[in-house]
Design an enzyme around this catalytic site. Structure first.
Site, mmCIF file in Angstrom:
data_model
loop_
_atom_site.group_PDB
_atom_site.id
_atom_site.type_symbol
_atom_site.label_atom_id
_atom_site.label_comp_id
_atom_site.label_asym_id
_atom_site.label_seq_id
_atom_site.Cartn_x
_atom_site.Cartn_y
_atom_site.Cartn_z
ATOM 1 N N LYS A 170 0.848 -1.200 0.000
ATOM 2 C CA LYS A 170 0.000 0.000 0.000
ATOM 3 C C LYS A 170 0.882 1.250 0.000
ATOM 4 O O LYS A 170 1.911 1.284 0.683
ATOM 5 C CB LYS A 170 -0.892 -0.043 1.242
ATOM 6 C CG LYS A 170 -1.927 1.070 1.337
ATOM 7 C CD LYS A 170 -2.807 0.864 2.583
ATOM 8 C CE LYS A 170 -3.854 1.951 2.741
ATOM 9 N NZ LYS A 170 -4.684 1.760 3.952
ATOM 10 N N SER B 208 -9.641 1.845 3.263
ATOM 11 C CA SER B 208 -8.819 2.593 2.349
ATOM 12 C C SER B 208 -7.824 1.762 1.554
ATOM 13 O O SER B 208 -7.255 2.245 0.581
ATOM 14 C CB SER B 208 -8.059 3.669 3.124
ATOM 15 O OG SER B 208 -7.145 3.057 4.037
ATOM 16 N N SER C 293 -9.611 -0.590 7.436
ATOM 17 C CA SER C 293 -9.100 -0.443 6.066
ATOM 18 C C SER C 293 -8.433 -1.654 5.455
ATOM 19 O O SER C 293 -8.140 -1.655 4.256
ATOM 20 C CB SER C 293 -8.126 0.721 5.997
ATOM 21 O OG SER C 293 -8.851 1.917 5.885
#
Ligand code: GLN
Length: 488
Positions: free
Chosen positions: A80, A155, A179
């Protein structure tokens, strides 16, 4: 066979036997990215050349690999884009860090490299990890490979979408209030938020420091255990790091559920939850019973305050953490300002997106003199009550099973203009984050539109092995089928 469809464990077995090479694996994954990422937008940066060069260099050494020390040798993974990777852009999905190249590595990234992994790219995300849909990315929205009109969750939506579309073999995400778990649920993959402190936050761009945690996102439970084994280490550069117990997560998978007690909190099955989600999760619980576990209805009475508490504490911490982006030291700077104050204002006004600005304003407000006691202090007190609910529950239960989200992935744009509706979608993931306990999202079925449903399994602090054990047994019994996506 499409090599990009492999799990970490499957890829490693083929690499060990010499039936597949690191270059073949990287090429397969890059092939998928080239074919599909123009539609999905799971990646912010793809490291095609670097990954290929690394794979070529690894070809010769493969015969002499010590697989215990390098369990990820030659395996393409995604990270990420809020995990610092030296020499590689780390944007956090924000314009303010659009060209930020960190001068150092996050501890987890060093751990991946040491274990032999090939990092194939940095995945898309809501700006500064604030969001539940990956619609808040300055680098463009990310789409769900199961249905391109729907959100992948957030997210860590990019990592979940990349996994679902076989654009990586495994990934690392981060979870502050859901997330990792929520996008895993929406994309039909596995996502584990470890115990707060088990995985080092050094080099993770901070959102809400008392909640942030890095964790594995994978195609199955075994892979999550393999990745956690690599990244869970004590780190003296993170002051909240805790020593890991002497446990081999992969080994613990093999035990059965006899004598286990699964708690079912009644507050997680309330109005507003989609019927199909509810029945799918209940079926998973019944399956647990048929595998030998005892089922016990329990109560977590402060659950209803989770959303309110989180949306005070997380913005408060964010407003403080994000004060560093002032255009002076690094990142984006507005060029035409006439004074220093003007420069700060313009940089922050044009560098941050709407949701990040909303959180900074909320956070500044709840911390301000006169409001601190009424909001921040009160929220911290209720956080303790939420934590105690879980402590009580785990006196009688090994794990708790709940839904991950009240609905499956919604349509792009459906909640984008309504922050409150968006915040409410986090209702089932926030309490575990506030308590600092670990939780996994495991795919358990599809709804009538063919969208994946996830079941959440929670355990007390440092009991990841209990989660893995239940998840692994359920995974085998559920037989959720991983498709090769996007189908279109
Ligand atoms: N959806 C939550 C938020 O917007 C959680 C995000 C996260 O876990 N990073 O804050």
């Amino acid at each position: 066979m499409d090599l990009a469809h492999l799990t970490i464990e499957q890829a490693r077995n083929l690499l060990k036997k010499g039936e597949v090479s690191p270059v073949e694996l990287v090429d397969a994954v890059i092939g998928r990215i080239k074919a599909y990422d123009n539609k999905v937008n799971a990646y912010i940066t793809v490291l095609e050349r670097e990954a290929r060069d690394q794979a070529v260099q690894m070809e010769d050494g493969i015969k002499n690999v010590d697989w215990d020390k390098q369990p990820l040798y030659g395996i393409p993974l995604a990270v990420k884009d809020l995990i610092c990777t030296s020499g590689i852009k780390t944007t956090c999905g924000s314009r303010i860090l659009e060209n930020f190249v960190p001068p150092y590595d996050a501890t987890v990234y060093s751990a991946l490299k040491k274990a032999g992994a090939i990092v194939i790219g940095k995945t898309n995300m809501d700006e500064f990890a604030m969001g539940s849909s990956t619609e808040n990315s300055a680098m463009g929205i990310c789409r769900n490979p199961w249905n391109l009109d729907r959100i992948p969750g957030g997210s860590s939506g990019g990592a979940a979408a990349a996994l679902a579309a076989d654009m990586c073999i495994g990934a690392l995400g981060s979870d502050t209030g859901g997330s990792i778990r929520q996008p895993a649920s929406h994309c039909g993959v596995v996502g584990l938020k470890p115990t707060y402190g088990l995985v080092s936050r050094f080099g993770l761009v901070a959102f809400a420091s008392s909640l942030d945690q890095i964790g594995p996102m994978t195609k199955d439970v075994t892979d999550a255990a393999i990745l956690l084994d690599v990244i869970a280490t004590y780190d003296d550069r993170d002051s909240t790091s805790i020593p890991r117990e002497d446990v081999d997560y992969v080994e613990t998978l093999k035990d059965g559920l006899d004598g286990y007690t699964i708690g079912v909190p009644k507050e997680y099955f309330i109005g507003g939850i989609d019927d199909e989600v509810e029945s799918c999760v209940k079926k998973a619980i019944e399956l647990g019973e048929s595998l030998g576990a005892n089922i016990k209805e329990i109560s977590l009475p402060h659950t209803e305050y989770g959303v309110a508490v989180y949306y005070i504490i997380a913005p408060a911490e964010a407003s403080s953490n994000l004060a560093r982006y002032d255009g002076v030291k690094y990142g984006y700077r507005h060029r035409n300002a006439k004074s220093l104050i003007d420069m700060y204002c313009e940089t922050r006004s044009t560098g941050f997106g709407a949701e990040v600005k909303r959180r900074i304003m909320l956070g500044t407000y709840v911390l301000s003199a006169g409001y601190y006691d009424a909001y921040y202090k009160k929220a911290s007190q209720v956080r303790t009550l939420i934590k105690r609910d879980f402590e009580d529950a785990f006196k009688d239960c090994d794990v708790l099973i709940t839904p991950v989200a009240p609905t499956t992935a919604f349509k792009i744009g459906e909640k984008a203009d309504d922050p409150l509706q968006m915040y409410l979608t986090d209702i089932f993931t926030l309490p575990a984050s506030l308590a600092g306990i670990p939780g996994i999202s495991l795919p358990c079925g599809l709804d009538r539109y063919g969208m994946p449903i996830g079941v959440q399994i929670l355990a007390s602090h440092l009991n990841e092995s209990k989660i893995f054990r239940v998840a692994y047994n359920l995974e085998r019994a559920l037989g959720f089928e991983r498709k090769s996506l996007p189908v279109s």
